[in-house]
Design an enzyme around this catalytic site. Structure first.
Site, PDB file in Angstrom:
ATOM      1  N   TRP A 154       0.871  -1.191   0.000  1.00  0.00           N
ATOM      2  CA  TRP A 154       0.000   0.000   0.000  1.00  0.00           C
ATOM      3  C   TRP A 154       0.905   1.237   0.000  1.00  0.00           C
ATOM      4  O   TRP A 154       1.822   1.320   0.829  1.00  0.00           O
ATOM      5  CB  TRP A 154      -0.865  -0.057   1.264  1.00  0.00           C
ATOM      6  CG  TRP A 154      -1.806   1.091   1.464  1.00  0.00           C
ATOM      7  CD1 TRP A 154      -2.641   1.641   0.546  1.00  0.00           C
ATOM      8  CD2 TRP A 154      -2.014   1.805   2.692  1.00  0.00           C
ATOM      9  NE1 TRP A 154      -3.365   2.656   1.130  1.00  0.00           N
ATOM     10  CE2 TRP A 154      -3.003   2.782   2.443  1.00  0.00           C
ATOM     11  CE3 TRP A 154      -1.471   1.716   3.977  1.00  0.00           C
ATOM     12  CZ2 TRP A 154      -3.456   3.656   3.430  1.00  0.00           C
ATOM     13  CZ3 TRP A 154      -1.920   2.581   4.954  1.00  0.00           C
ATOM     14  CH2 TRP A 154      -2.911   3.543   4.666  1.00  0.00           C
ATOM     15  N   ASP A 235      -0.323  -5.475   9.458  1.00  0.00           N
ATOM     16  CA  ASP A 235      -1.354  -4.504   9.115  1.00  0.00           C
ATOM     17  C   ASP A 235      -2.577  -5.314   8.689  1.00  0.00           C
ATOM     18  O   ASP A 235      -2.545  -6.013   7.678  1.00  0.00           O
ATOM     19  CB  ASP A 235      -0.878  -3.586   7.974  1.00  0.00           C
ATOM     20  CG  ASP A 235      -1.878  -2.468   7.717  1.00  0.00           C
ATOM     21  OD1 ASP A 235      -2.962  -2.488   8.334  1.00  0.00           O
ATOM     22  OD2 ASP A 235      -1.582  -1.574   6.903  1.00  0.00           O
ATOM     23  N   LYS A 271     -12.967  -0.717   6.390  1.00  0.00           N
ATOM     24  CA  LYS A 271     -13.549  -1.589   5.358  1.00  0.00           C
ATOM     25  C   LYS A 271     -14.587  -2.533   5.943  1.00  0.00           C
ATOM     26  O   LYS A 271     -15.692  -2.622   5.442  1.00  0.00           O
ATOM     27  CB  LYS A 271     -12.462  -2.435   4.689  1.00  0.00           C
ATOM     28  CG  LYS A 271     -11.124  -1.756   4.528  1.00  0.00           C
ATOM     29  CD  LYS A 271     -11.088  -0.800   3.382  1.00  0.00           C
ATOM     30  CE  LYS A 271      -9.747  -0.083   3.388  1.00  0.00           C
ATOM     31  NZ  LYS A 271      -9.507   0.732   2.258  1.00  0.00           N
TER      32      LYS A 271
HETATM   33  C1  LMR Z   1      -6.823   2.001  -0.568  1.00  0.00           C
HETATM   34  O1  LMR Z   1      -5.773   1.338  -0.576  1.00  0.00           O
HETATM   35  O2  LMR Z   1      -7.423   2.340  -1.599  1.00  0.00           O
HETATM   36  C2  LMR Z   1      -7.432   2.385   0.756  1.00  0.00           C
HETATM   37  O3  LMR Z   1      -6.724   1.813   1.798  1.00  0.00           O
HETATM   38  C3  LMR Z   1      -7.656   3.845   0.902  1.00  0.00           C
HETATM   39  C4  LMR Z   1      -6.403   4.614   1.187  1.00  0.00           C
HETATM   40  O4  LMR Z   1      -6.402   5.341   2.192  1.00  0.00           O
HETATM   41  O5  LMR Z   1      -5.431   4.534   0.451  1.00  0.00           O
END
Ligand code: LMR
Length: 424
Positions: A154, A235, A271
């Protein structure tokens, strides 16, 4: 020596140091920040007037009409919140009840670690806040440590540990050819990292790839972590979204707990309860004993105090009402499953549509991957074409948020993907 009056007279007669010109030069060299790779996609989507536009960028659940969802259990809990509770400050560590219920989800209802009070846990501003608190804690108390981050991850993970000034290293995770896990390279990286390294692991529904280790692979990873004395930081932003069952999705954490690791864990209700904007989550750190846990918790609170004093109350009340009422909890579990199942259905529909169009490529990975995202394998240039020619918005790494796919747009999406990939 000047008299007191003279000193003050001098000050009063002085002109302010900031004239109009110097004020404007104060900020003139600041460049606009680059757009966020995920949230910037939503901005671009909102600015597009096209009636055909589709947003499969941000990981936020939508129903089959493409509308945001407020869970029924949340609506019911909110009515109770509105009825009778005050809005006083929470303690620095947040809602004790919410944190207790949240630990049950990660560590298990009958966890000995909870009974032995070995877990330092505080409410956090969703998963991001939990990761950031941990990163700041790491920098303050383990200043020589680094964090190993999977490739890819991420995008915000990089920002979080960067801003906490914790050096980042990477480890292999995804295998672009197979569009699955690069287990051999992952294990090599785990073995080659210095003893006692910190690793960031996605507990389930890996973001952005949708690729998780199997149970057997988790066991091997855990074993090797034990050999190397590494520290796993989980996470867990998608508990329930991988399999539809939060208990099953906690399997990786439970394996590490069985093996006797100390762990850190970031949890979020964005989520799985649809509480995106409420920013409600939890950071926990499993310590060796209660004394350590008390100390660690107090230090986490110390880090939170100058940043936001104490976390917001509304989302925490909703969560604790739902999880402490058996009927509401049951309703929540059913609603999580409905969301996960709709996504699983859309995976099959997207794959079938691409196959029907005669795509020369294999799309098996759409249904092999799990959770909210499909890591499609499309290039940034192909994604740019999707946006320019078809008004389809997604992150440039080719990640499709399956939560934004509906029976109404899946055909259009498949056709557009086919158009930009057929000559690849
Ligand atoms: C995502 O990966 O789209 C979500 O976790 C929202 C974000 O805050 O990035």
């Amino acid at each position: 020596m000047a008299s007191k009056t003279a000193i003050f007279r001098g000050i009063l007669s002085q002109k302010p140091r900031f004239g109009a010109r110097s004020m404007s030069s104060l900020f003139q060299n600041i460049e606009p920040a680059p757009k966020d790779p995920i949230l910037g996609v939503t901005e671009a989507f909102l600015a597009d007037p096209s009636p055909d536009k589709v947003n499969v960028g941000v990981g936020a659940y939508r129903d089959d009409n493409g509308k945001p969802v407020v869970l029924e259990c949340v609506r019911k809990a909110e009515r109770r919140v509105a009825g009778n509770l005050n809005m006083e400050y929470l303690p620095m560590g947040g809602s004790i009840k919410m944190v207790e219920e949240t630990l049950n989800l990660a560590y298990g209802e009958n966890s000995d670690f909870i009974k032995e009070k070995r877990i330092a846990a505080v409410q956090a501003l969703s998963g991001t806040g939990a990761c950031r608190l941990f990163a700041d804690f790491q920098k303050r108390f383990l200043p020589d440590s680094q964090i190993y981050i999977p490739v890819p991850t991420w995008s915000n993970h990089h920002n979080i540990w960067r801003d906490a000034h914790v050096p980042q290293r990477t480890f292999h995770y995804y295998h672009p050819e197979s569009k699955g896990l690069d287990f051999a390279s992952l294990m090599d990286d785990v073995k080659n990292a210095p003893n006692g390294s910190f690793f960031l692991l996605h507990a389930c529904a890996h973001n952005p790839t949708g690729v998780d280790p199997t149970e057997e692979q988790w066991r091997e990873i855990s074993y090797q972590f034990k050999v190397k004395n590494h520290f796993p930081f989980f996470d867990m932003a998608y508990q329930g979204f991988a399999s539809g069952d939060p208990e099953r999705d906690a399997k990786a954490i439970r394996i590490f707990l069985e093996d006797g690791h100390l762990i850190g864990c970031a949890q979020s209700y964005a989520k799985n309860m649809g509480l995106y904007g409420q920013r409600v989550g939890c950071l926990s750190v499993l310590c060796e004993d209660e004394k350590q846990a008390v100390a660690v918790k107090s230090q986490l609170q110390q880090i939170a105090r100058p940043m936001y004093s104490n976390p917001p109350i509304h989302g925490a009340l909703i969560v604790s009402i739902i999880l402490s009422d058996p009927d509401l909890k049951n309703m929540w579990l059913k609603e999580v499953k409905v969301m996960a199942d709709r996504i699983i259905g859309m995976r099959s529909a997207l794959k079938e549509n691409l196959e029907k169009l005669g795509s020369p490529l294999s799309w098996e990975h759409i249904t092999n991957q799990i959770g909210m995202f499909c890591y499609s394998g499309m290039t940034p240039e192909q994604v740019d074409r999707l946006t320019k020619e078809f008004h389809i918005y997604m992150t440039r790494n080719g990640r499709i948020s399956m939560a934004g796919v509906t029976t109404g747009n899946v055909g259009y999406l498949a056709n557009a993907i086919h158009e930009v990939t057929k000559c690849a």
